[in-house]
Design a protein around this motif. Structure first.
Motif, PDB file in Angstrom:
ATOM      1  N   GLY A 145      -2.416 -11.110   8.292  1.00 20.88           N
ATOM      2  CA  GLY A 145      -2.805 -11.498   6.801  1.00 20.88           C
ATOM      3  C   GLY A 145      -3.446 -10.490   6.130  1.00 20.88           C
ATOM      4  N   ARG A 146      -3.269  -9.136   6.322  1.00 21.21           N
ATOM      5  CA  ARG A 146      -4.151  -8.188   5.913  1.00 21.21           C
ATOM      6  C   ARG A 146      -3.876  -7.931   4.214  1.00 21.21           C
ATOM      7  NH1 ARG A 146      -6.161  -2.754   6.474  1.00 21.21           N
ATOM      8  NH2 ARG A 146      -5.499  -1.346   4.703  1.00 21.21           N
ATOM      9  N   ASP A 147      -2.725  -8.136   3.929  1.00 23.98           N
ATOM     10  CA  ASP A 147      -2.307  -8.027   2.465  1.00 23.98           C
ATOM     11  C   ASP A 147      -3.238  -8.957   1.693  1.00 23.98           C
ATOM     12  OD1 ASP A 147      -0.767  -5.865   2.801  1.00 23.98           O
ATOM     13  OD2 ASP A 147       1.115  -6.921   2.817  1.00 23.98           O
ATOM     14  N   ILE A 148      -3.161 -10.173   2.195  1.00 24.88           N
ATOM     15  CA  ILE A 148      -4.045 -11.427   1.516  1.00 24.88           C
ATOM     16  C   ILE A 148      -5.229 -11.100   1.513  1.00 24.88           C
ATOM     17  CG2 ILE A 148      -4.703 -13.904   1.685  1.00 24.88           C
ATOM     18  CD1 ILE A 148      -1.689 -14.430   2.928  1.00 24.88           C
ATOM     19  N   TRP A 149      -5.855 -10.615   2.419  1.00 29.16           N
ATOM     20  CA  TRP A 149      -7.313 -10.441   2.558  1.00 29.16           C
ATOM     21  C   TRP A 149      -7.933  -9.179   1.679  1.00 29.16           C
ATOM     22  CZ3 TRP A 149     -10.292 -14.059   4.325  1.00 29.16           C
ATOM     23  CH2 TRP A 149      -9.997 -15.052   5.451  1.00 29.16           C
ATOM     24  N   ARG A 150      -6.870  -8.290   1.746  1.00 28.69           N
ATOM     25  CA  ARG A 150      -7.171  -7.020   0.724  1.00 28.69           C
ATOM     26  C   ARG A 150      -7.193  -7.530  -0.724  1.00 28.69           C
ATOM     27  NH1 ARG A 150      -3.697  -2.882  -1.352  1.00 28.69           N
ATOM     28  NH2 ARG A 150      -4.652  -1.071  -1.720  1.00 28.69           N
ATOM     29  N   SER A 151      -6.153  -8.533  -1.124  1.00 27.03           N
ATOM     30  CA  SER A 151      -6.145  -8.971  -2.535  1.00 27.03           C
ATOM     31  C   SER A 151      -7.403  -9.634  -2.967  1.00 27.03           C
ATOM     32  CB  SER A 151      -5.053  -9.818  -2.436  1.00 27.03           C
ATOM     33  OG  SER A 151      -3.804  -8.997  -2.455  1.00 27.03           O
ATOM     34  N   ILE A 152      -7.804 -10.516  -1.844  1.00 24.98           N
ATOM     35  CA  ILE A 152      -8.970 -11.109  -2.129  1.00 24.98           C
ATOM     36  C   ILE A 152     -10.393 -10.343  -2.208  1.00 24.98           C
ATOM     37  CG2 ILE A 152     -10.671 -12.605  -1.041  1.00 24.98           C
ATOM     38  CD1 ILE A 152      -8.391 -14.245   0.280  1.00 24.98           C
ATOM     39  N   LYS A 153     -10.305  -9.400  -1.432  1.00 21.55           N
ATOM     40  CA  LYS A 153     -11.415  -8.195  -1.646  1.00 21.55           C
ATOM     41  C   LYS A 153     -11.631  -7.685  -2.961  1.00 21.55           C
ATOM     42  CE  LYS A 153     -13.188  -3.908  -0.887  1.00 21.55           C
ATOM     43  NZ  LYS A 153     -13.101  -2.671  -1.626  1.00 21.55           N
ATOM     44  N   VAL A 154     -10.286  -7.212  -3.370  1.00 16.20           N
ATOM     45  CA  VAL A 154     -10.210  -6.498  -4.512  1.00 16.20           C
ATOM     46  C   VAL A 154     -10.401  -7.263  -5.726  1.00 16.20           C
ATOM     47  CG1 VAL A 154      -8.477  -5.337  -6.258  1.00 16.20           C
ATOM     48  CG2 VAL A 154      -8.429  -4.770  -3.764  1.00 16.20           C
ATOM     49  N   GLU A 167       0.752  -1.246  -0.013  1.00 17.44           N
ATOM     50  CA  GLU A 167      -0.004  -0.078   0.059  1.00 17.44           C
ATOM     51  C   GLU A 167       0.843   1.247   0.046  1.00 17.44           C
ATOM     52  OE1 GLU A 167      -3.708  -0.104   2.603  1.00 17.44           O
ATOM     53  OE2 GLU A 167      -2.584  -1.905   3.343  1.00 17.44           O
ATOM     54  N   ASN A 168       2.080   1.210   0.099  1.00 19.20           N
ATOM     55  CA  ASN A 168       3.145   2.001   0.353  1.00 19.20           C
ATOM     56  C   ASN A 168       2.759   3.301   1.297  1.00 19.20           C
ATOM     57  OD1 ASN A 168       5.288   3.369  -0.597  1.00 19.20           O
ATOM     58  ND2 ASN A 168       4.528   4.838  -2.029  1.00 19.20           N
ATOM     59  N   ARG A 169       2.306   2.746   2.479  1.00 17.41           N
ATOM     60  CA  ARG A 169       2.066   3.817   3.686  1.00 17.41           C
ATOM     61  C   ARG A 169       2.185   3.304   4.816  1.00 17.41           C
ATOM     62  NH1 ARG A 169      -2.597   2.876   6.567  1.00 17.41           N
ATOM     63  NH2 ARG A 169      -3.873   1.195   5.805  1.00 17.41           N
ATOM     64  N   LYS A 170       2.348   4.212   5.860  1.00 12.92           N
ATOM     65  CA  LYS A 170       2.547   3.795   7.147  1.00 12.92           C
ATOM     66  C   LYS A 170       1.221   3.360   7.695  1.00 12.92           C
ATOM     67  CE  LYS A 170       6.331   7.061   8.486  1.00 12.92           C
ATOM     68  NZ  LYS A 170       6.494   7.988   9.080  1.00 12.92           N
ATOM     69  N   LEU A 171       1.333   2.226   8.428  1.00 12.02           N
ATOM     70  CA  LEU A 171       0.179   1.658   9.198  1.00 12.02           C
ATOM     71  C   LEU A 171       0.117   2.102  10.559  1.00 12.02           C
ATOM     72  CD1 LEU A 171       0.860  -2.026   8.315  1.00 12.02           C
ATOM     73  CD2 LEU A 171      -0.631  -0.330   7.096  1.00 12.02           C
ATOM     74  N   ALA A 172      -1.129   2.218  11.084  1.00 12.06           N
ATOM     75  CA  ALA A 172      -1.457   2.739  12.306  1.00 12.06           C
ATOM     76  C   ALA A 172      -1.108   1.963  13.347  1.00 12.06           C
ATOM     77  CB  ALA A 172      -3.020   2.747  12.698  1.00 12.06           C
ATOM     78  N   SER A 173      -0.279   2.446  14.439  1.00 11.07           N
ATOM     79  CA  SER A 173       0.184   1.870  15.665  1.00 11.07           C
ATOM     80  C   SER A 173      -0.774   1.813  16.800  1.00 11.07           C
ATOM     81  CB  SER A 173       1.560   2.684  16.259  1.00 11.07           C
ATOM     82  OG  SER A 173       1.104   3.962  16.419  1.00 11.07           O
ATOM     83  N   GLY A 191       3.362   2.160  -9.131  1.00 11.80           N
ATOM     84  CA  GLY A 191       3.098   3.316  -8.557  1.00 11.80           C
ATOM     85  C   GLY A 191       2.292   3.375  -7.490  1.00 11.80           C
ATOM     86  N   ASN A 192       1.869   4.757  -6.936  1.00 12.87           N
ATOM     87  CA  ASN A 192       0.973   4.997  -5.791  1.00 12.87           C
ATOM     88  C   ASN A 192      -0.186   4.635  -6.068  1.00 12.87           C
ATOM     89  OD1 ASN A 192       0.283   7.156  -7.329  1.00 12.87           O
ATOM     90  ND2 ASN A 192       1.757   8.496  -5.955  1.00 12.87           N
ATOM     91  N   LEU A 193      -1.067   4.852  -7.319  1.00 11.81           N
ATOM     92  CA  LEU A 193      -2.081   4.346  -7.645  1.00 11.81           C
ATOM     93  C   LEU A 193      -2.464   2.971  -7.175  1.00 11.81           C
ATOM     94  CD1 LEU A 193      -3.365   6.897 -10.258  1.00 11.81           C
ATOM     95  CD2 LEU A 193      -3.554   7.190  -7.550  1.00 11.81           C
ATOM     96  N   ALA A 194      -1.406   2.306  -7.881  1.00 15.54           N
ATOM     97  CA  ALA A 194      -1.662   0.719  -7.698  1.00 15.54           C
ATOM     98  C   ALA A 194      -1.790   0.375  -6.160  1.00 15.54           C
ATOM     99  CB  ALA A 194      -0.386  -0.274  -8.550  1.00 15.54           C
ATOM    100  N   SER A 195      -0.707   0.990  -5.464  1.00 21.23           N
ATOM    101  CA  SER A 195      -0.558   0.639  -4.280  1.00 21.23           C
ATOM    102  C   SER A 195      -1.996   1.059  -3.360  1.00 21.23           C
ATOM    103  CB  SER A 195       0.493   1.287  -3.591  1.00 21.23           C
ATOM    104  OG  SER A 195       1.922   1.108  -4.049  1.00 21.23           O
ATOM    105  N   LYS A 196      -2.544   2.150  -3.754  1.00 22.19           N
ATOM    106  CA  LYS A 196      -3.653   2.541  -3.047  1.00 22.19           C
ATOM    107  C   LYS A 196      -4.659   1.762  -3.385  1.00 22.19           C
ATOM    108  CE  LYS A 196      -6.630   6.890  -2.531  1.00 22.19           C
ATOM    109  NZ  LYS A 196      -6.950   8.002  -2.938  1.00 22.19           N
ATOM    110  N   SER A 197      -4.953   1.475  -4.627  1.00 18.93           N
ATOM    111  CA  SER A 197      -6.218   0.502  -5.253  1.00 18.93           C
ATOM    112  C   SER A 197      -5.912  -0.818  -4.734  1.00 18.93           C
ATOM    113  CB  SER A 197      -6.571   0.923  -6.724  1.00 18.93           C
ATOM    114  OG  SER A 197      -5.258   0.308  -7.525  1.00 18.93           O
ATOM    115  N   MET A 201     -14.021   0.999  -9.333  1.00 18.19           N
ATOM    116  CA  MET A 201     -13.184   1.920  -8.677  1.00 18.19           C
ATOM    117  C   MET A 201     -12.814   1.236  -7.262  1.00 18.19           C
ATOM    118  SD  MET A 201     -14.580   5.514  -6.823  1.00 18.19           S
ATOM    119  CE  MET A 201     -14.170   6.698  -8.068  1.00 18.19           C
ATOM    120  N   GLU A 202     -11.560   1.458  -6.879  1.00 21.51           N
ATOM    121  CA  GLU A 202     -11.263   0.746  -5.783  1.00 21.51           C
ATOM    122  C   GLU A 202     -10.507   1.833  -4.949  1.00 21.51           C
ATOM    123  OE1 GLU A 202     -11.683  -2.294  -4.399  1.00 21.51           O
ATOM    124  OE2 GLU A 202     -12.503  -3.074  -5.815  1.00 21.51           O
TER     125      GLU A 202
END
Length: 385
Positions: free
Chosen positions: A76-85, A42-48, A240-246, A95-96
Motif C-alpha cells: 500500500g505504499r502509494d496510498i500511504w504516500r498520498s496520505i503523507k503528502v 513515482e516513475n522510478r524503479k523500486l529497490a529489490s 511529468g517527473n516532478l509530479a511523480s517525485k513530489s 516542498m515535497e
C-alpha cells in the motif's frame, strides 16, 4: 493507607492483543504481496531484495539496502504516500521530496550549485576542444530552468540560487571561443506563456521554438524561421517527473506538442547507433502510452543517435546535449544533411572521435542549466584523452 492495586480491564487486554495483531497482519500482507519492480506514480524503479554477501554484511551496506527495500516494497505504499503528502500540504508544506510547490500548480526543481572544481575542468575541456577544432563553428546555449525564469511563481520565502548569474559566468568564461545563444533573455521575454511544463522539469516545445528562433542566425540559418513550422498536439494527458517525485498534482494533465515543417520534405532516418536500431521518425509514439511521455521526442536516452535528413544542405551538425535538446532537434532537421546527437552520460567515445567519424561541420552544445552545472561527464568526453 494502602494503595489499591489497579486491576486490568477487558479493554486493556484487548489493546494488548490488538497492537501485536496489527503488526503481524502488516507483516503477513508484506510477505504475501509480490514485490514490484516499478512505481508508475513515482516513475522510478523500486529497490529489490538485497542478496546476502560477505562484503555487504561486514561493511554495513546490507541493513541500508534492506531498509530501502522495505520502504519501497511496503504494501500500500502509494496510498500511504498520498496520505503523507496530503497531510503535509494541509500543514502548509511548500516542498515535497525536494520539489517546490509553486503558484497555480507550477512545480519547480531547485537550482543546482556547481562544484567549482568540476566546473573548471568542464570549461577547460570545452575550450581545449574548441582550440583543436578552430576551423569548426561551435555554438552553445544553456537553457535556464523554470525556477530561474518563473521565479515569481515560487512559493513564499523560497530561496534559490540566481541561475542567470551562473549562466553569465559560463558565457564570460567561454568568451569568443563559442558563439553564444542567449536563451535566458528569450525565455524571460515569453515567461507569461506556456514555455515550461507545470509538472515536469523540462521546457515545452513552444519554449524550445522561441530559443530556436534566437539560435537560427547564430547557427548560420539566414532565413526567417518564425513561420517555417506548425504545431500539433500529440498528448493532452501528460503528467511529468516532478509530479511523480513530489506526489502532488498527479491529476494535472498537460499538452505535448510536436512541430512539423510547413514546406519541404521532412523525411528522416534515425539510427540509434549502440542499439543498431533504425526508425523513420523523430518521434516514438509508443512512449505516449507510458508514464514519461516526454520520451516521444527521440525515444529514451541514447549515447549516439544518427539522424539523416533529405535537406539539400551539406552541413553535418554535432549536437551535444541533455534531455532538454530532445524536443529541439525537430527544428534542426530542415537545415542539416545529418545530425549526430550525443548524450555524454552514456557515450564512451570522445568528441574528437565523433568529429572525425562523422565529418562534422558544425557543433551545438545545448544543456539545461541544472544538468550542465552538475555534469561529471563533459570534461571526459571533450578532453580528447
Amino acid at each position: 493507607m494502602k494503595n489499591k492495586k489497579r486491576s486490568n480491564s477487558p479493554a486493556d487486554g484487548l489493546l494488548g492483543l490488538l497492537f501485536p495483531g496489527v503488526l503481524l497482519l502488516f507483516l503477513a500482507v508484506n510477505l504475501l504481496v509480490p514485490d514490484r519492480t516499478m512505481s508508475e506514480k513515482e516513475n522510478r524503479k523500486l529497490a529489490s531484495r538485497p542478496g546476502i554477501t560477505l562484503s555487504n554484511m561486514t561493511g554495513g551496506a546490507f541493513m541500508e539496502e534492506y531498509e530501502n527495500y522495505a520502504s519501497d516494497q511496503f504494501a500500500g505504499r502509494d496510498i500511504w504516500r498520498s496520505i503523507k503528502v496530503s497531510l503535509s500540504r494541509l500543514g502548509g508544506s511548500r516542498m515535497e521530496n525536494g520539489v517546490y510547490i509553486g503558484k497555480d500548480g507550477q512545480l519547480f526543481e531547485d537550482i543546482s550549485v556547481p562544484d567549482q572544481g568540476q566546473m573548471s575542468e568542464n570549461l577547460e575541456a570545452l575550450k581545449g576542444f574548441r582550440e583543436r577544432h578552430a576551423d569548426i563553428p561551435v555554438s552553445m546555449a544553456l537553457v535556464p530552468d523554470a525556477a530561474c525564469v518563473l521565479s515569481e511563481s515560487l512559493p513564499l520565502f523560497a530561496a534559490v540560487e540566481d541561475q542567470s548569474q551562473l549562466i553569465s559566468m559560463v558565457k564570460n568564461e567561454m568568451g569568443d571561443s563559442v558563439n553564444w545563444i542567449d536563451a535566458v533573455s528569450v525565455l524571460n521575454r515569453h515567461r507569461s506563456e506556456k514555455i515550461y511544463y507545470k509538472t515536469d522539469c523540462r521546457w515545452t516545445s513552444l519554449g524550445a521554438f522561441y530559443v530556436f528562433q534566437e539560435a537560427a542566425p547564430v547557427l548560420g540559418i539566414e532565413e526567417d524561421v518564425s513561420d517555417d513550422f506548425v504545431s500539433y498536439a500529440v498528448s493532452n494527458d501528460f503528467n511529468g517527473n516532478l509530479a511523480s517525485k513530489s506526489g502532488v498534482f498527479l491529476d494535472e494533465e498537460e499538452q505535448i506538442d510536436i512541430y512539423v515543417p510547413t514546406v519541404g520534405d521532412s523525411d528522416v532516418t534515425v539510427t540509434y547507433v549502440d542499439e543498431a536500431r533504425k526508425t523513420t521518425s523523430l518521434y516514438d509514439s509508443s512512449k505516449l502510452e507510458t508514464k514519461d511521455q516526454y520520451d516521444v521526442f527521440l525515444g529514451e536516452d541514447c549515447a549516439v543517435t544518427d539522424i539523416k535528413t533529405v535537406s539539400t544542405s551539406s552541413d553535418r551538425l554535432l549536437l551535444v546535449k541533455d534531455s532538454f535538446a530532445d524536443c529541439f532537434v525537430q527544428f534542426l532537421t530542415p537545415f542539416y544533411r545529418e545530425i549526430i546527437v550525443v548524450d555524454p552520460r552514456y557515450c564512451t567515445n570522445t568528441m574528437d572521435e565523433i568529429m572525425d567519424t562523422y565529418r562534422i561541420t558544425d557543433v551545438l552544445i545545448l544543456y539545461s542549466g541544472n544538468t550542465f552545472f552538475t555534469d561529471n561527464y563533459i570534461s571526459g568526453v571533450f578532453s580528447g584523452e
